[in-house]
Design an enzyme around this catalytic site. Structure first.
Site, PDB file in Angstrom:
ATOM      1  N   ALA A 153       4.262  -5.897   2.571  1.00 51.64           N
ATOM      2  CA  ALA A 153       5.513  -5.257   2.155  1.00 51.64           C
ATOM      3  C   ALA A 153       6.337  -4.836   3.369  1.00 51.64           C
ATOM      4  O   ALA A 153       7.560  -4.991   3.391  1.00 51.64           O
ATOM      5  CB  ALA A 153       5.203  -4.058   1.271  1.00 51.64           C
ATOM      6  N   ASN A 154       5.677  -4.302   4.403  1.00 59.94           N
ATOM      7  CA  ASN A 154       6.420  -3.906   5.612  1.00 59.94           C
ATOM      8  C   ASN A 154       7.114  -5.121   6.234  1.00 59.94           C
ATOM      9  O   ASN A 154       8.275  -5.049   6.657  1.00 59.94           O
ATOM     10  CB  ASN A 154       5.472  -3.298   6.659  1.00 59.94           C
ATOM     11  CG  ASN A 154       4.813  -2.008   6.192  1.00 59.94           C
ATOM     12  OD1 ASN A 154       5.259  -1.396   5.238  1.00 59.94           O
ATOM     13  ND2 ASN A 154       3.740  -1.611   6.865  1.00 59.94           N
ATOM     14  N   GLY A 173       6.139   6.982   9.981  1.00 61.05           N
ATOM     15  CA  GLY A 173       5.984   6.207   8.746  1.00 61.05           C
ATOM     16  C   GLY A 173       6.156   4.730   8.989  1.00 61.05           C
ATOM     17  O   GLY A 173       6.612   4.298  10.057  1.00 61.05           O
ATOM     18  N   ASN A 220       0.833  -1.202   0.000  1.00 67.40           N
ATOM     19  CA  ASN A 220       0.000   0.000   0.000  1.00 67.40           C
ATOM     20  C   ASN A 220       0.866   1.250   0.000  1.00 67.40           C
ATOM     21  O   ASN A 220       1.945   1.254   0.603  1.00 67.40           O
ATOM     22  CB  ASN A 220      -0.859   0.095   1.277  1.00 67.40           C
ATOM     23  CG  ASN A 220      -1.853  -1.032   1.408  1.00 67.40           C
ATOM     24  OD1 ASN A 220      -2.334  -1.569   0.408  1.00 67.40           O
ATOM     25  ND2 ASN A 220      -2.159  -1.394   2.638  1.00 67.40           N
ATOM     26  N   GLY A 224       4.501  -5.431  26.046  1.00 62.01           N
ATOM     27  CA  GLY A 224       5.369  -6.503  25.560  1.00 62.01           C
ATOM     28  C   GLY A 224       4.605  -7.555  24.777  1.00 62.01           C
ATOM     29  O   GLY A 224       3.685  -7.244  24.025  1.00 62.01           O
ATOM     30  N   ASP A 236       4.349  -4.966  12.193  1.00 62.72           N
ATOM     31  CA  ASP A 236       4.919  -5.619  11.006  1.00 62.72           C
ATOM     32  C   ASP A 236       6.418  -5.848  11.190  1.00 62.72           C
ATOM     33  O   ASP A 236       6.958  -6.880  10.769  1.00 62.72           O
ATOM     34  CB  ASP A 236       4.688  -4.760   9.759  1.00 62.72           C
ATOM     35  CG  ASP A 236       3.208  -4.596   9.448  1.00 62.72           C
ATOM     36  OD1 ASP A 236       2.430  -5.508   9.769  1.00 62.72           O
ATOM     37  OD2 ASP A 236       2.839  -3.548   8.896  1.00 62.72           O
ATOM     38  N   THR A 278       0.943 -10.088  20.736  1.00 65.66           N
ATOM     39  CA  THR A 278       1.661  -8.826  20.960  1.00 65.66           C
ATOM     40  C   THR A 278       0.751  -7.879  21.732  1.00 65.66           C
ATOM     41  O   THR A 278      -0.445  -7.776  21.455  1.00 65.66           O
ATOM     42  CB  THR A 278       2.126  -8.202  19.631  1.00 65.66           C
ATOM     43  OG1 THR A 278       1.003  -8.017  18.775  1.00 65.66           O
ATOM     44  CG2 THR A 278       3.141  -9.089  18.932  1.00 65.66           C
ATOM     45  N   LEU A 279       1.347  -7.175  22.695  1.00 57.32           N
ATOM     46  CA  LEU A 279       0.559  -6.374  23.639  1.00 57.32           C
ATOM     47  C   LEU A 279       1.041  -4.924  23.704  1.00 57.32           C
ATOM     48  O   LEU A 279       0.854  -4.249  24.726  1.00 57.32           O
ATOM     49  CB  LEU A 279       0.650  -7.020  25.031  1.00 57.32           C
ATOM     50  CG  LEU A 279       0.074  -8.446  25.121  1.00 57.32           C
ATOM     51  CD1 LEU A 279       0.611  -9.176  26.347  1.00 57.32           C
ATOM     52  CD2 LEU A 279      -1.449  -8.390  25.154  1.00 57.32           C
ATOM     53  N   GLY A 280       1.664  -4.434  22.620  1.00 52.13           N
ATOM     54  CA  GLY A 280       2.109  -3.036  22.568  1.00 52.13           C
ATOM     55  C   GLY A 280       3.043  -2.702  23.717  1.00 52.13           C
ATOM     56  O   GLY A 280       4.042  -3.404  23.927  1.00 52.13           O
TER      57      GLY A 280
END
Ligand code: RIB
Length: 315
Positions: free
Chosen positions: A42-43, A287, A11, A225, A252, A220-222
């Protein structure tokens, strides 16, 4: 060392910062507009390549300027792009990202990402895949194509890493074909039907995913952790504290790094520890793809022994 084959989206991200999310009918002034390469597939491919894994991407873009820029960005990161289709009848996928209060909200126009068909993905996999290569995939291409690609990948002896993002239910016959499921809290609730509201719920959800057939699962928990359940049982990896400015693409970066480390034969825990550092570093720039670090940048920011040398003053 095996290679990482990514099936997924590309994207162009239109990203803007706002003080808050606008209400219905409201227009707000934003700032720090960024037009840059993104897309979950892509990421993740860029993260995998920047972590040193041989990486190839299967995807689709329109025959427009954005499509050319997205392919160039992948090639620049070292990803093989020979299986990215140019679809004349469709526009390249585009995502509108609103950044606010350190978080983001994303709306995607799928465009050419949904023009990939079962047969062309299967043909590409049959040509490029070797047993023990990793198929890394998400759900920004048509889910039916992804499910069929997973079945085909298993018949070729590949290891399957699935990041079910955006959130979507997973057919019962697919979970047993997934070697590693990596998902966030929203995605975990969509897949398990269980609300994520604390340690016990994380553990129970991961157990449900393994009972459903997934070999290993990572939640995943931001800023809290991540949690994992594998042959060693349930364990947690703490987050790294950094001066975060934009979380777009951090998940990603985590999944792409995990896959790159697994392709080199690392243990899951070790892969998660490094992926946590890479994802943290990705949040220190605005970004998606442009903020994904190289393996050398992660080592220099945190030290090879894992010691954090990054500036944590804003957190
Ligand atoms: O995961 C982040 C990505 O989600 C963005 O780059 C955007 O393109 C959307 O696909």
């Amino acid at each position: 060392m095996s290679k990482v084959v990514v099936l997924g989206s590309l994207n162009m991200d239109v990203s803007i910062e706002a003080d808050r999310i606008p209400s219905a009918g409201e227009t707000l002034e934003g700032r720090d507009l960024l037009l840059g390469p993104g897309g979950k597939g892509a990421n993740q491919a860029v993260a995998s390549a920047r972590m040193g894994a041989e990486t190839l991407m299967i995807g689709s873009v329109g025959s427009d300027l954005f499509g050319s820029e997205l392919i160039d960005s992948l090639a620049h990161a070292g990803v093989s792009t020979g299986y990215i289709k140019r679809e004349a009848g469709d526009a390249t996928g585009t995502a509108v990202v609103i950044r606010s209060s350190g978080d983001n909200r994303i709306i995607v126009s799928q465009g050419a990402n949904h023009s990939l068909g079962v047969r062309e993905v299967g043909d590409a996999l049959s040509v490029v895949a070797q047993p023990d290569d990793i198929l890394l995939t998400q759900l920004e291409c048509a889910p039916l194509v992804v499910w069929e690609a997973i079945r085909h990948a298993k018949s070729l002896g590949m290891l399957v890493v699935l990041n079910p993002s955006p959130a979507h239910a997973i057919p019962a016959d697919i979970l047993p074909q997934v070697d590693l499921l990596c998902l966030n809290e929203t995605e975990c609730s969509a897949v398990t039907g269980c609300q994520q509201d604390g340690e016990e719920s994380y553990r129970r959800s991961l157990e449900a995913l393994i009972e459903g057939g997934a070999k290993r699962a990572v939640l995943t928990l931001g800023p809290r952790g991540s949690a994992a359940l594998d042959e060693n049982g349930y364990y947690r990896i703490p987050a790294e504290r950094v001066a975060a400015v934009d979380t777009t693409g951090a998940g990603d970066t985590f999944v792409g790094t995990l896959s790159a480390f697994l392709s080199r034969g690392h243990e899951l825990r070790e892969a998660m520890e490094f992926a946590t550092k890479a994802a943290a570093l990705a949040t220190t720039h605005i970004g998606a793809q442009g903020s994904i670090p190289t393996i050398e940048e992660v080592e220099s920011a945190f030290g090879k022994d894992g010691e954090n040398e990054w500036d944590t003053s804003n957190n």
